[in-house]
Design a protein around this motif. Structure first.
Motif, PDB file in Angstrom:
ATOM      1  N   THR A  93      28.526   7.719  35.552  1.00 32.23           N
ATOM      2  CA  THR A  93      29.707   7.758  34.683  1.00 32.23           C
ATOM      3  C   THR A  93      30.966   8.018  35.497  1.00 32.23           C
ATOM      4  O   THR A  93      32.005   7.389  35.273  1.00 32.23           O
ATOM      5  N   ILE A  94      30.881   8.942  36.443  1.00 31.99           N
ATOM      6  CA  ILE A  94      32.035   9.238  37.297  1.00 31.99           C
ATOM      7  C   ILE A  94      32.462   7.983  38.055  1.00 31.99           C
ATOM      8  O   ILE A  94      33.650   7.646  38.115  1.00 31.99           O
ATOM      9  N   ILE A  95      31.484   7.278  38.613  1.00 36.54           N
ATOM     10  CA  ILE A  95      31.783   6.052  39.366  1.00 36.54           C
ATOM     11  C   ILE A  95      32.433   5.008  38.470  1.00 36.54           C
ATOM     12  O   ILE A  95      33.420   4.361  38.850  1.00 36.54           O
ATOM     13  N   ARG A  96      31.910   4.846  37.257  1.00 35.82           N
ATOM     14  CA  ARG A  96      32.470   3.844  36.338  1.00 35.82           C
ATOM     15  C   ARG A  96      33.921   4.164  35.986  1.00 35.82           C
ATOM     16  O   ARG A  96      34.764   3.275  35.930  1.00 35.82           O
ATOM     17  N   MET A  97      34.210   5.432  35.749  1.00 34.24           N
ATOM     18  CA  MET A  97      35.571   5.817  35.391  1.00 34.24           C
ATOM     19  C   MET A  97      36.520   5.647  36.575  1.00 34.24           C
ATOM     20  O   MET A  97      37.624   5.110  36.433  1.00 34.24           O
ATOM     21  N   ILE A  98      36.092   6.076  37.763  1.00 39.29           N
ATOM     22  CA  ILE A  98      36.960   5.989  38.934  1.00 39.29           C
ATOM     23  C   ILE A  98      37.221   4.545  39.335  1.00 39.29           C
ATOM     24  O   ILE A  98      38.354   4.153  39.625  1.00 39.29           O
ATOM     25  N   THR A  99      36.171   3.715  39.343  1.00 41.91           N
ATOM     26  CA  THR A  99      36.359   2.324  39.759  1.00 41.91           C
ATOM     27  C   THR A  99      37.136   1.521  38.719  1.00 41.91           C
ATOM     28  O   THR A  99      37.667   0.453  39.035  1.00 41.91           O
ATOM     29  N   ASN A 100      37.225   2.036  37.505  1.00 44.78           N
ATOM     30  CA  ASN A 100      38.054   1.379  36.488  1.00 44.78           C
ATOM     31  C   ASN A 100      39.450   1.986  36.408  1.00 44.78           C
ATOM     32  O   ASN A 100      40.203   1.674  35.491  1.00 44.78           O
ATOM     33  N   GLY A 101      39.787   2.837  37.396  1.00 47.17           N
ATOM     34  CA  GLY A 101      41.171   3.266  37.512  1.00 47.17           C
ATOM     35  C   GLY A 101      41.488   4.713  37.215  1.00 47.17           C
ATOM     36  O   GLY A 101      42.647   5.119  37.348  1.00 47.17           O
ATOM     37  N   ALA A 102      40.501   5.519  36.788  1.00 43.35           N
ATOM     38  CA  ALA A 102      40.782   6.934  36.523  1.00 43.35           C
ATOM     39  C   ALA A 102      41.216   7.626  37.806  1.00 43.35           C
ATOM     40  O   ALA A 102      40.654   7.398  38.870  1.00 43.35           O
ATOM     41  N   LYS A 103      42.231   8.458  37.718  1.00 40.25           N
ATOM     42  CA  LYS A 103      42.773   9.155  38.887  1.00 40.25           C
ATOM     43  C   LYS A 103      42.124  10.510  39.110  1.00 40.25           C
ATOM     44  O   LYS A 103      42.403  11.191  40.101  1.00 40.25           O
ATOM     45  N   GLY A 104      41.258  10.914  38.187  1.00 37.08           N
ATOM     46  CA  GLY A 104      40.565  12.179  38.324  1.00 37.08           C
ATOM     47  C   GLY A 104      39.469  12.289  37.289  1.00 37.08           C
ATOM     48  O   GLY A 104      39.383  11.467  36.367  1.00 37.08           O
ATOM     49  N   TYR A 105      38.619  13.296  37.444  1.00 32.84           N
ATOM     50  CA  TYR A 105      37.485  13.488  36.537  1.00 32.84           C
ATOM     51  C   TYR A 105      37.230  14.985  36.435  1.00 32.84           C
ATOM     52  O   TYR A 105      36.947  15.640  37.434  1.00 32.84           O
ATOM     53  N   LEU A 106      37.360  15.524  35.237  1.00 34.40           N
ATOM     54  CA  LEU A 106      37.182  16.955  35.017  1.00 34.40           C
ATOM     55  C   LEU A 106      36.118  17.211  33.961  1.00 34.40           C
ATOM     56  O   LEU A 106      36.020  16.477  32.971  1.00 34.40           O
ATOM     57  N   LEU A 107      35.325  18.251  34.174  1.00 35.89           N
ATOM     58  CA  LEU A 107      34.406  18.707  33.138  1.00 35.89           C
ATOM     59  C   LEU A 107      35.183  19.505  32.098  1.00 35.89           C
ATOM     60  O   LEU A 107      36.193  20.145  32.411  1.00 35.89           O
ATOM     61  N   LYS A 108      34.687  19.493  30.867  1.00 33.10           N
ATOM     62  CA  LYS A 108      35.419  20.150  29.789  1.00 33.10           C
ATOM     63  C   LYS A 108      35.388  21.676  29.883  1.00 33.10           C
ATOM     64  O   LYS A 108      36.160  22.346  29.185  1.00 33.10           O
ATOM     65  N   ASP A 109      34.495  22.223  30.713  1.00 34.81           N
ATOM     66  CA  ASP A 109      34.493  23.670  30.894  1.00 34.81           C
ATOM     67  C   ASP A 109      35.291  24.092  32.129  1.00 34.81           C
ATOM     68  O   ASP A 109      35.155  25.203  32.635  1.00 34.81           O
ATOM     69  N   THR A 110      36.149  23.165  32.597  1.00 35.42           N
ATOM     70  CA  THR A 110      37.010  23.449  33.748  1.00 35.42           C
ATOM     71  C   THR A 110      37.908  24.665  33.477  1.00 35.42           C
ATOM     72  O   THR A 110      38.406  24.843  32.362  1.00 35.42           O
ATOM     73  N   HIS A 111      38.126  25.455  34.510  1.00 33.35           N
ATOM     74  CA  HIS A 111      39.018  26.617  34.385  1.00 33.35           C
ATOM     75  C   HIS A 111      40.452  26.134  34.142  1.00 33.35           C
ATOM     76  O   HIS A 111      40.876  25.128  34.713  1.00 33.35           O
ATOM     77  N   PRO A 112      41.210  26.823  33.284  1.00 37.18           N
ATOM     78  CA  PRO A 112      42.605  26.426  33.018  1.00 37.18           C
ATOM     79  C   PRO A 112      43.436  26.238  34.283  1.00 37.18           C
ATOM     80  O   PRO A 112      44.283  25.329  34.353  1.00 37.18           O
ATOM     81  N   LYS A 113      43.201  27.062  35.291  1.00 36.27           N
ATOM     82  CA  LYS A 113      43.952  26.930  36.547  1.00 36.27           C
ATOM     83  C   LYS A 113      43.660  25.588  37.209  1.00 36.27           C
ATOM     84  O   LYS A 113      44.562  24.943  37.763  1.00 36.27           O
ATOM     85  N   THR A 114      42.395  25.153  37.148  1.00 42.46           N
ATOM     86  CA  THR A 114      42.017  23.865  37.729  1.00 42.46           C
ATOM     87  C   THR A 114      42.657  22.719  36.966  1.00 42.46           C
ATOM     88  O   THR A 114      43.118  21.743  37.563  1.00 42.46           O
ATOM     89  N   LEU A 115      42.690  22.829  35.637  1.00 38.25           N
ATOM     90  CA  LEU A 115      43.352  21.809  34.822  1.00 38.25           C
ATOM     91  C   LEU A 115      44.823  21.705  35.205  1.00 38.25           C
ATOM     92  O   LEU A 115      45.351  20.602  35.375  1.00 38.25           O
ATOM     93  N   TYR A 116      45.480  22.840  35.339  1.00 42.56           N
ATOM     94  CA  TYR A 116      46.894  22.869  35.727  1.00 42.56           C
ATOM     95  C   TYR A 116      47.097  22.169  37.074  1.00 42.56           C
ATOM     96  O   TYR A 116      47.985  21.322  37.226  1.00 42.56           O
ATOM     97  N   GLU A 117      46.255  22.505  38.043  1.00 40.65           N
ATOM     98  CA  GLU A 117      46.347  21.895  39.373  1.00 40.65           C
ATOM     99  C   GLU A 117      46.095  20.397  39.296  1.00 40.65           C
ATOM    100  O   GLU A 117      46.768  19.608  39.973  1.00 40.65           O
ATOM    101  N   ALA A 118      45.121  20.003  38.477  1.00 46.27           N
ATOM    102  CA  ALA A 118      44.792  18.579  38.351  1.00 46.27           C
ATOM    103  C   ALA A 118      45.965  17.797  37.772  1.00 46.27           C
ATOM    104  O   ALA A 118      46.295  16.702  38.244  1.00 46.27           O
ATOM    105  N   LEU A 119      46.599  18.345  36.745  1.00 42.90           N
ATOM    106  CA  LEU A 119      47.748  17.674  36.134  1.00 42.90           C
ATOM    107  C   LEU A 119      48.900  17.560  37.126  1.00 42.90           C
ATOM    108  O   LEU A 119      49.528  16.503  37.253  1.00 42.90           O
TER     109      LEU A 119
END
Length: 214
Positions: free
Chosen positions: A93-119
């Protein structure tokens, strides 16, 4: 400084609203849209004002899921920066999303700090590959003392590894035995200093072996 505009595409209302509230607590960002599936989001894009700077896109949704939405965006709105969201860290799934143009991939239980950094990194640098996705790969990919020379068949294998084909299907497509394909894979892992198929995909993107919109 204008706030960075975020759109959320997720069919789980409680999660979507909670995510909106969290992002609203980051002074640099503002949520400008919430949609329940890819089709609803795509239809809204036609008249969206303002347009989002970053889209947080759920992978698993009814009607039109994240993969199909990414395929449409890659063909029609490649300038949009998308971070995929999922409860799964499934490699395919990660490969499919990235090769179709996604710039990142986060799990939904990601720490808020990681989400902030990713954005922030996605806005400033154009991509964010977390440790979950790439391990140390992002650093490794650019750190070869000498440029790696790849054979024609190795390049062919890497291109096929960036598709949704299984290793068995790749072997069939290259008219080779699965054992030989295993040899190609392990040899490339060692040569490129990577450990997973995701690493091959990131290497291919970085070195323009496969075309992915910026």
């Amino acid at each position: 400084m204008d706030q960075i505009k975020i759109t959320i595409v997720d069919d789980h209302l409680l999660f979507s609203q909670s995510l909106s509230f969290l992002i609203g607590s980051f002074k640099e960002f503002a949520v400008v849209g919430n949609y329940g599936n890819g089709k609803e989001f795509i239809q809204a894009l036609a008249t969206a004002d303002p347009m989002p700077d970053i889209v947080l896109l759920d992978v698993n949704m009814p009607i039109m899921d994240g993969v199909e939405t990414m395929k449409w965006l890659k063909a029609n709105r490649p300038e949009l920066k998308v971070i995929a969201l999922s409860v799964n860290d499934d490699e395919d799934t990660i490969i499919r999303m990235i090769t179709n143009g996604a710039k990142g991939y986060l799990l939904k239980d990601t720490h808020p700090k990681t989400l902030y950094e990713a954005l922030l990194e996605t806005h400033n640098k154009g991509f964010y590959y977390s440790e979950m996705v790439s391990g140390l790969l992002v650093n490794q990919l650019g750190n070869h003392g000498n440029k790696v020379t790849l054979k024609e068949r190795e390049v062919e294998f890497i291109k096929l590894a960036c598709t949704e084909k299984t290793y068995k299907e790749i072997a069939s497509g290259m008219c080779l035995s699965p054992k030989t394909i295993d040899g190609y894979r392990e040899s490339l892992f060692q040569k490129l200093e990577i450990k997973t198929r995701i690493g091959l995909v990131l290497y291919a993107i970085k070195n323009k072996i496969v075309a992915v919109e910026k």
